[in-house]
Design a protein around this motif. Structure first.
Motif, short mmCIF file in Angstrom:
data_model
loop_
_atom_site.label_atom_id
_atom_site.label_comp_id
_atom_site.label_asym_id
_atom_site.label_seq_id
_atom_site.Cartn_x
_atom_site.Cartn_y
_atom_site.Cartn_z
N ARG A 51 -14.43 16.85 9.26
CA ARG A 51 -15.71 17.51 9.01
C ARG A 51 -16.31 18.06 10.30
O ARG A 51 -16.84 19.17 10.33
N GLN A 52 -16.20 17.27 11.37
CA GLN A 52 -16.74 17.74 12.65
C GLN A 52 -16.04 19.00 13.11
O GLN A 52 -16.67 19.94 13.61
N LEU A 53 -14.71 19.03 12.95
CA LEU A 53 -13.96 20.22 13.33
C LEU A 53 -14.33 21.40 12.45
O LEU A 53 -14.57 22.52 12.94
N ASP A 54 -14.43 21.17 11.14
CA ASP A 54 -14.72 22.25 10.21
C ASP A 54 -16.12 22.82 10.43
O ASP A 54 -16.34 24.02 10.20
N GLU A 55 -17.04 21.99 10.89
CA GLU A 55 -18.42 22.44 11.11
C GLU A 55 -18.66 22.93 12.53
O GLU A 55 -19.74 23.44 12.84
N SER A 56 -17.66 22.78 13.40
CA SER A 56 -17.80 23.24 14.78
C SER A 56 -17.56 24.74 14.87
O SER A 56 -17.23 25.39 13.88
N ASP A 57 -17.70 25.28 16.07
CA ASP A 57 -17.42 26.71 16.26
C ASP A 57 -15.98 26.95 16.72
O ASP A 57 -15.62 28.08 17.05
N ARG A 58 -15.17 25.90 16.71
CA ARG A 58 -13.83 26.03 17.26
C ARG A 58 -12.95 26.97 16.43
O ARG A 58 -12.05 27.61 16.97
N LEU A 59 -13.21 27.03 15.15
CA LEU A 59 -12.39 27.88 14.27
C LEU A 59 -13.00 29.25 14.06
O LEU A 59 -12.46 30.05 13.29
N ASP A 60 -14.10 29.53 14.74
CA ASP A 60 -14.72 30.85 14.63
C ASP A 60 -13.85 31.92 15.27
O ASP A 60 -13.07 31.65 16.19
N SER A 61 -13.96 33.13 14.78
CA SER A 61 -13.30 34.31 15.34
C SER A 61 -11.79 34.14 15.50
O SER A 61 -11.22 34.32 16.59
N PRO A 62 -11.09 33.80 14.40
CA PRO A 62 -9.62 33.69 14.51
C PRO A 62 -8.96 35.05 14.68
O PRO A 62 -9.54 36.09 14.36
N VAL A 63 -7.75 35.03 15.17
CA VAL A 63 -6.93 36.24 15.26
C VAL A 63 -6.65 36.73 13.84
O VAL A 63 -6.34 35.93 12.94
N SER A 64 -6.75 38.02 13.62
CA SER A 64 -6.43 38.61 12.32
C SER A 64 -4.96 39.04 12.31
O SER A 64 -4.56 39.92 13.09
N LEU A 65 -4.16 38.44 11.44
CA LEU A 65 -2.76 38.85 11.34
C LEU A 65 -2.66 40.29 10.83
O LEU A 65 -1.74 41.02 11.22
#
Length: 274
Positions: A73-87
């Motif tokens: 949950r902490q990971l999912d709510e963090s900004d770490r997954l923001d702005s992923p590379v678009s395949l």
């Protein structure tokens, strides 16, 4: 040098532990993790994967500990997954044979694939995170297939978990169309662990019965005649290393999968679990 891992996530929901597990191993090693999704949309965890009280029907027990639920949950709510590379913005799409100017377009497609091979040089490994989401937008995604093939050509390891393993079975050279898993040993979601009902996805009003395909059967066919699918039914974990592939059966294998990929990168591990 710091190693860099490319992690591909579904936009229709990933299973929390299947990202947290490998990522924990990478973080301990000081690896840099880069996230990607099919269209650049931010990935989200499937809600049941964040609930330690959710009982997995085939196993008859919870598969998410309170500690893992908090971490996911902490990971999912963090900004770490923001702005992923678009395949979609990075990797070309093969043109239809019926398109005007097909020959010129397919030549351009192959030129872009050569560029992809150069781009992949900056990564040390590829990870395909599992959950039900990959059934929708990763398994039969031509761009994902081309990405996998690029890593295989570079002899770089590829970790796939749960339903993410289907991507490996379907990644094929267009000339011979044989699976890259032919002759390999792999694991993946076995028939006994498939839902009979309730396979769900994020972002759509659609909750289906069982998965649309039995992954075990696909993997048995893809690895034949000289390879083998290992379900390891009844065993708590099932992780197989057959270079360049690292495959994990399901959620309980997430941490071990990440640890084995680290061993592949740091110690040259080429075989494990069979």
């Amino acid at each position: 040098m710091t190693r860099t891992i490319l992690i591909v996530l579904s936009e229709y929901g990933y299973w929390g532990e299947e990202l947290v597990g490998p990522l924990a191993a990478f973080d301990r090693q000081g690896y840099r993790s880069v996230f990607a999704t099919p269209t650049g949309k931010r990935a989200r965890a499937l809600p049941p994967s964040l609930d330690p009280g959710y009982v997995d029907p085939p196993l008859g027990r919870s598969v998410t500990t309170p500690e893992v639920a908090v971490a996911a949950r902490q990971l999912d709510e963090s900004d770490r997954l923001d702005s992923p590379v678009s395949l979609a913005e990075w990797i070309p799409e093969r043109p239809y044979n019926s398109e005007d100017g097909y020959l010129r377009k397919v030549e351009g497609y192959y030129r872009e694939l050569a560029r992809l091979d150069r781009d992949v040089e900056k990564y040390d490994a590829l990870v395909l995170v599992g959950g039900s989401g990959p059934i929708v937008d990763l398994a039969n995604n031509g761009r994902v297939h081309d990405l996998i093939l690029s890593f295989v050509r570079a002899d770089k390891p590829v970790l796939a978990e749960c339903y993410g393993v289907a991507c490996l079975a379907f990644a094929r050279d267009w000339e011979d169309r044989a699976s890259i898993l032919r002759g390999k040993h792999v694991t993946g979601h076995c028939k006994e662990y498939d839902y009979k009902d309730g396979t769900g996805f994020l972002g759509v009003d659609f909750n289906m019965g069982p998965p649309p395909y039995p992954l075990e059967y696909i993997l048995r066919d893809a690895t034949a005649p000289d390879g083998r699918y290992h379900g390891n039914v009844g065993k708590e974990t099932s992780v197989i290393v057959d270079h360049p592939f690292v495959t994990g059966r399901s959620t309980p294998d997430s941490y071990l999968s990440g640890e084995k990929l680290v061993e592949v990168l740091e110690s040259g591990l080429r075989r494990y679990g069979w």
